[in-house]
Design an enzyme around this catalytic site. Sequence first.
Site, PDB file in Angstrom:
ATOM      1  N   ILE A  73       0.829  -1.207   0.000  1.00 22.91           N
ATOM      2  CA  ILE A  73       0.000   0.000   0.000  1.00 22.91           C
ATOM      3  C   ILE A  73       0.865   1.260   0.000  1.00 22.91           C
ATOM      4  CG2 ILE A  73      -1.636   1.322   1.415  1.00 22.91           C
ATOM      5  CD1 ILE A  73      -2.937  -1.313   2.182  1.00 22.91           C
ATOM      6  N   GLN A  74       2.099   1.138   0.492  1.00 28.91           N
ATOM      7  CA  GLN A  74       2.993   2.298   0.547  1.00 28.91           C
ATOM      8  C   GLN A  74       3.364   2.818  -0.837  1.00 28.91           C
ATOM      9  OE1 GLN A  74       5.486   0.330   4.019  1.00 28.91           O
ATOM     10  NE2 GLN A  74       6.312   2.337   3.552  1.00 28.91           N
ATOM     11  N   SER A  90      -8.375  -1.438   8.312  1.00 28.26           N
ATOM     12  CA  SER A  90      -8.085  -2.299   9.454  1.00 28.26           C
ATOM     13  C   SER A  90      -6.595  -2.626   9.418  1.00 28.26           C
ATOM     14  CB  SER A  90      -8.933  -3.573   9.369  1.00 28.26           C
ATOM     15  OG  SER A  90      -8.782  -4.357  10.522  1.00 28.26           O
ATOM     16  N   CYS A 129      -2.170  -4.753  13.525  1.00 29.26           N
ATOM     17  CA  CYS A 129      -2.317  -4.416  14.945  1.00 29.26           C
ATOM     18  C   CYS A 129      -1.048  -4.667  15.754  1.00 29.26           C
ATOM     19  CB  CYS A 129      -3.472  -5.219  15.553  1.00 29.26           C
ATOM     20  SG  CYS A 129      -3.186  -7.019  15.543  1.00 29.26           S
TER      21      CYS A 129
END
Length: 375
Positions: A59-60, A78, A81
């Site tokens: 995604i970067q 999302s 985490c």
Amino acid sequence: MEAQAPWRVLEFYSGIGGMRYSLASSGVRVEVVEAFDINDVANDVYERNFGHRPCQGNIQTLTASDLDKYKAHAWLLSPPCQPYTRQGLQKHSADARAFSFIKILNLMQNMNFPPQMLFVENVVGFEVSDTHDQLIEVLSSLNFNTQEFILSPLQFGVPYSRPRYFCLAKHESMCFHNPSVNNKLLRTPTCLTLNSSTTQNSYEQNEDVLEVVCKPIRDFLEIHIMDTVDQDCSATTSDFEKAGGCTPSETGSHDYIVPLSLIERWGNAMDIVYPESKRCCCFTKSYYRYVKGTGSLLATSKDHKPVPKENLEFSSLNELGLRFFSPREVANLHSFPSSFCFPDHISLRQQYAMLGNSLSVAVVAPLLHYLFAEI
């Protein structure tokens, strides 16, 4: 009157489709114009269930112009985490796994068509991280109002303790139905009702009280596994290790039996629940690989009534007919629809790992319904 066009939505970190199922359950008219996830195996599962393969890659590498072309009204995110979990190093924004989320946030400030709504899900602990500070700073600079929540499926009648952090954000040109809680962190879902006159209810009570209003775990079980395991409660460590690599068509009811060696070693650390219980622990991505702190185990013996764990001797533990919850049962506790399934090449351990990284549809669906509601 002409029907309003559906909201255009982008899914980031789409995983196995928990957010997509939540959208469907929310009743909101949306079009998911694209989903993004770097995990090839998760994308196999998503494609199997939705007929669309998420855009795979880091995604970067996305740019503002890349995202502008979708003209999305809302972004649903999302992100990983691990930078915020209690068991992790808690490096927050310094953790490489947080970089892509921070990159996306910063891109919003350079877009011609930034989203009007944002939905972020993560573990409890995110709300005290410096990544959270950056999220709020960016949203504030773009004139968004936020409403934040820490909620668990227990508060929605599901016997599953999985508290998670949620951030709902709307541009100031759009209003929340309950603007009085703008810029606050709430631990009850009471304000999600679109009737502002609704009074406080049992959702504000503690977990022990909430168990009373939850359905029993029995309602989420695969009965054919219950019957089979009760007949044969013997398994070896070797059987257990081999089963982890089994695909759905290769997996049998006996593969869920907890080996005696694990009971001997970890019996005191196991969280044991019964079909009539109204609460079980959060299933993590390490469930089935480890038994300590990764999720509850189910007692299947019909000859034993629930007994506090501290009162159980080893011999009693061995007689409980302990087994792991099946992936289908974990999906049920995540409130995934019965139509959800894994492709046949996905191993048992992979199934548990991806479910452990997913989210609760029972919690997210009403949050999305509230976010997209128009005044």
